[in-house]
Design a protein around this motif. Structure first.
Motif: not given
Length: 428
Positions: A288-289, A293
């Motif tokens: 998922e975006p 990160n």
């Protein structure tokens, strides 16, 4: 000797500077200079982060030009011309000629970041939690990477139980007495074994920190085939062995396998700048975006140097052919050195190689004697019993021979044989 700020203020967790107390001020090619002007031949190469030596002039000039023109340095995962150029170059020069179709993820700037991303992705794709790794493996210092690492001292540093992983024997762990994968194949096929099917197996083709243990190509192929049979993902940790250090860009190329996930870092920037990649087959791209990160995953200076390094060294077969000759020269030189010490032998592959000594204390003594002779080499293995050699891949032939001559002198000194004539002669 007077103390300085390094002694009074910096944590005792530091390690390399304990063995190499020089204050290094300049570096170029295979050499570093201390602030008092002493010149050191570097067979350490930033633990494999400097495969093309220090401050390659063309890459250095690109960095200066990029900064002078106010190029974007930090960009998270936003688009930039530097990222575009790297991705296009990596696709054209590395992936397409090798028939590899991988999505490219920038997980964060270090080797442990790419391993963490690989483990998370494997668990997300399969819905399974367990990861298998190998005896004497090293995959990084964050919790997930530590859970698949074998070194007990590093594992203790976590301070909590490291779970959801198990260790299995690396190639030749039992000295060839037990057929490879006998246990693993048996438990995977036995519904009553009580062993949960793992999400993935993570492996280094050469165990850089674990003592330069080297997997045979047929062993890697057998591992790949077994995992495919049972729908288990294969992760190759190429952080140290990749980017040409074993003679090909990826260390698994000779085996003819295509891992599901590949971890790349250290020398991918070409210049020693922090950068890492997690490569995986397109069908595994289920993120998922923002699900994984990192603030520093968009290091544009590294993108700039990485793209140009690929063009300089990997656009055709010239550099790889030259490297093959240097690898042969390194291993020929080591073969002469091991004749001095009964029971010593060569380990590793390519320019990730070294010498194992029967007395574990010898390797550290050799490294210390090398430092006295202005050469940097480190040790490796569970007992630091291996002298580990990682010259720059583009080291000039005369500097390679000089390093081998210094290493031979260091071995003779460490083993009390300095009276013996050297078989290797450094050029004047």
């Amino acid at each position: 000797m007077a103390t300085d700020i390094f002694d009074t203020r910096e944590s005792q967790v530091r390690s390399y500077c304990m063995s190499w107390p020089a204050v290094f001020e300049k570096a170029e090619g295979p050499y570093q200079w201390s602030e008092n002007g002493t010149k050191y031949l570097d067979f350490f190469s930033g633990a494999g982060a400097l495969n093309y030596g220090h401050n390659h002039p063309e890459l250095r000039d690109l960095v200066v030009e990029y900064v002078a023109n106010s190029g974007v340095t930090h960009s998270m995962d936003m688009k930039s011309p530097a990222k575009r150029r790297f991705l296009e170059t990596f696709e054209r020069i590395i992936l397409e000629p090798r028939n590899l179709d991988y999505k490219v993820m920038f997980p964060g700037p270090t080797g442990t970041n790419t391993v963490e991303a690989a483990l998370k992705l494997a668990r997300k794709v399969t819905g399974r939690q367990h990861i298998l790794s190998f005896t004497n493996a090293f995959h990084g210092m964050t919790l997930g990477a530590l859970s698949v690492t074998g070194n007990s001292m590093k594992r203790r540093g976590a301070g909590i139980p490291l779970t959801n992983s198990s260790k299995i024997p690396y190639d030749d762990y039992f000295d060839g007495d037990i057929p490879d994968f006998l246990w693993l194949e048996k438990v995977l096929e036995d519904s009553g074994s009580g062993v949960d099917k793992p999400a993935a197996v993570i492996v280094e083709t050469v165990q850089g920190e674990g003592g330069l243990n080297t997997a045979r190509m047929e062993w890697l192929r057998a591992l790949s085939n077994l995992l495919k049979k049972h729908s288990i993902l294969l992760i190759v940790d190429d952080v140290q062995a990749g980017c040409g250090r074993t003679g090909t860009f990826f260390s698994f190329e000779e085996a003819g396998i295509q891992p599901d996930i590949v971890c790349v870092s250290k020398s991918i920037s070409g210049y020693g700048l922090a950068m890492a990649l997690t490569l995986f087959k397109p069908e595994l791209d289920v993120w998922e975006p923002g699900e994984h990160n990192g603030t520093f995953r968009g290091n544009n200076l590294a993108f700039v140097t990485a793209a140009r390094a690929l063009e300089l060294f990997w656009a055709d077969g010239t550099f790889q052919e030259e490297l093959a000759g240097k690898i042969e020269a390194l291993h020929t030189g080591m073969a002469k050195i091991v004749e001095h010490v009964k029971g010593s032998y060569i380990k590793g592959r390519g320019f990730l190689a070294g010498i194992s000594f029967p007395d574990p204390d010898t390797a550290g003594k050799v490294a210390a004697e090398a430092y006295k002779r202005n050469m940097l080499v480190e040790t490796s293995g569970p007992q630091d019993e291996v002298v580990k050699l990682m010259p720059a891949l583009n080291i000039p032939d005369e500097d390679l021979q000089k390093g081998l001559a210094i290493l031979e002198e260091a071995v003779l000194a460490a083993t009390g044989q300095m009276g013996e004539p050297s078989r290797l002669r450094a050029p004047h």
